[in-house]
Design a protein around this motif. Structure first.
Motif, PDB file in Angstrom:
ATOM      1  N   ALA A  62       0.839  -1.204   0.000  1.00 51.61           N
ATOM      2  CA  ALA A  62       0.000   0.000   0.000  1.00 51.61           C
ATOM      3  C   ALA A  62       0.872   1.251   0.000  1.00 51.61           C
ATOM      4  O   ALA A  62       0.605   2.205  -0.741  1.00 51.61           O
ATOM      5  CB  ALA A  62      -0.933  -0.006   1.203  1.00 51.61           C
ATOM      6  N   GLY A  63       1.924   1.246   0.808  1.00 54.44           N
ATOM      7  CA  GLY A  63       2.840   2.373   0.869  1.00 54.44           C
ATOM      8  C   GLY A  63       3.555   2.612  -0.445  1.00 54.44           C
ATOM      9  O   GLY A  63       3.674   3.743  -0.912  1.00 54.44           O
ATOM     10  N   LYS A  64       4.033   1.532  -1.056  1.00 53.01           N
ATOM     11  CA  LYS A  64       4.746   1.673  -2.341  1.00 53.01           C
ATOM     12  C   LYS A  64       3.822   2.168  -3.446  1.00 53.01           C
ATOM     13  O   LYS A  64       4.231   2.963  -4.294  1.00 53.01           O
ATOM     14  CB  LYS A  64       5.392   0.348  -2.729  1.00 53.01           C
ATOM     15  CG  LYS A  64       6.642   0.039  -1.902  1.00 53.01           C
ATOM     16  CD  LYS A  64       7.308  -1.235  -2.333  1.00 53.01           C
ATOM     17  CE  LYS A  64       8.088  -0.980  -3.605  1.00 53.01           C
ATOM     18  NZ  LYS A  64       8.925  -2.126  -3.982  1.00 53.01           N
ATOM     19  N   THR A  65       2.568   1.727  -3.433  1.00 56.35           N
ATOM     20  CA  THR A  65       1.613   2.171  -4.449  1.00 56.35           C
ATOM     21  C   THR A  65       1.350   3.667  -4.326  1.00 56.35           C
ATOM     22  O   THR A  65       1.398   4.399  -5.320  1.00 56.35           O
ATOM     23  CB  THR A  65       0.283   1.391  -4.318  1.00 56.35           C
ATOM     24  OG1 THR A  65       0.560   0.002  -4.480  1.00 56.35           O
ATOM     25  CG2 THR A  65      -0.732   1.845  -5.345  1.00 56.35           C
ATOM     26  N   ILE A  66       1.095   4.120  -3.106  1.00 57.53           N
ATOM     27  CA  ILE A  66       0.856   5.551  -2.881  1.00 57.53           C
ATOM     28  C   ILE A  66       2.108   6.356  -3.190  1.00 57.53           C
ATOM     29  O   ILE A  66       2.051   7.385  -3.867  1.00 57.53           O
ATOM     30  CB  ILE A  66       0.379   5.801  -1.428  1.00 57.53           C
ATOM     31  CG1 ILE A  66      -0.997   5.173  -1.212  1.00 57.53           C
ATOM     32  CG2 ILE A  66       0.354   7.295  -1.111  1.00 57.53           C
ATOM     33  CD1 ILE A  66      -1.452   5.152   0.242  1.00 57.53           C
ATOM     34  N   ALA A  67       3.263   5.890  -2.713  1.00 57.85           N
ATOM     35  CA  ALA A  67       4.521   6.607  -2.932  1.00 57.85           C
ATOM     36  C   ALA A  67       4.822   6.766  -4.420  1.00 57.85           C
ATOM     37  O   ALA A  67       5.169   7.859  -4.879  1.00 57.85           O
ATOM     38  CB  ALA A  67       5.669   5.874  -2.234  1.00 57.85           C
ATOM     39  N   ALA A  68       4.697   5.688  -5.186  1.00 58.45           N
ATOM     40  CA  ALA A  68       4.978   5.755  -6.619  1.00 58.45           C
ATOM     41  C   ALA A  68       4.060   6.762  -7.307  1.00 58.45           C
ATOM     42  O   ALA A  68       4.503   7.541  -8.163  1.00 58.45           O
ATOM     43  CB  ALA A  68       4.838   4.372  -7.247  1.00 58.45           C
TER      44      ALA A  68
END
Length: 153
Positions: A62-68
């Protein structure tokens, strides 16, 4: 040579006189501390120009999706995803506990409203944490990179 001895050599007068001397010196004001020197020795006021946002997420994915997404849209220059956060909080009338990750998002202050809306749209929580603090000063080269890596609004 220890610090006490060095201090005494630098200020050879009596302890009470030393204390009085330092009490009479002007203190740094908060506004004075907000200025720092860059490599070329010019002074730059960083107050309010950049912010760091904190967002908790339930998983690394979830964090990587939002960050990207927010980096691609230039709403942020850098996102650190820090594991191992345990959150205790009230939810629907009872105390809850969750293992989460903390996103530390470096951005331009003028982009914070857009960043908040984008995170809210992508986040799986009903009420997601998005809080910000100003960055008053930092490594001049990093701050320049932060300026170049985010959208100008």
């Amino acid at each position: 040579m220890n610090c006490t001895r060095a201090f005494t050599l630098a200020f050879p007068f009596h302890t009470c006189a030393r204390r009085q001397f330092f009490l009479q010196q002007p203190r740094w004001s908060v506004s004075a501390l907000r200025f720092f020197r860059t490599r070329d020795m010019s002074v730059r006021d960083m107050t309010g120009e950049f912010s760091i946002a904190y967002v908790t997420v339930p998983s690394r994915e979830a964090g990587k999706t939002i960050a990207a997404d927010i980096i691609e849209k230039k709403l942020a220059a850098c996102v650190n995803i820090v594991p191992g956060v345990e959150s205790l909080y009230w939810w629907e009338g009872k105390m809850e506990s969750s293992n989460e990750l903390m996103m530390m998002i470096k951005t331009r202050t003028s982009l914070v409203p857009q960043l908040v809306e984008r995170v809210k749209a992508m986040h799986e929580y009903d009420v997601c944490e998005v809080i910000t603090s100003p960055i008053d000063a930092g490594n001049p080269a990093y701050m320049k990179w932060l300026d170049e890596s985010t959208a100008k609004v």
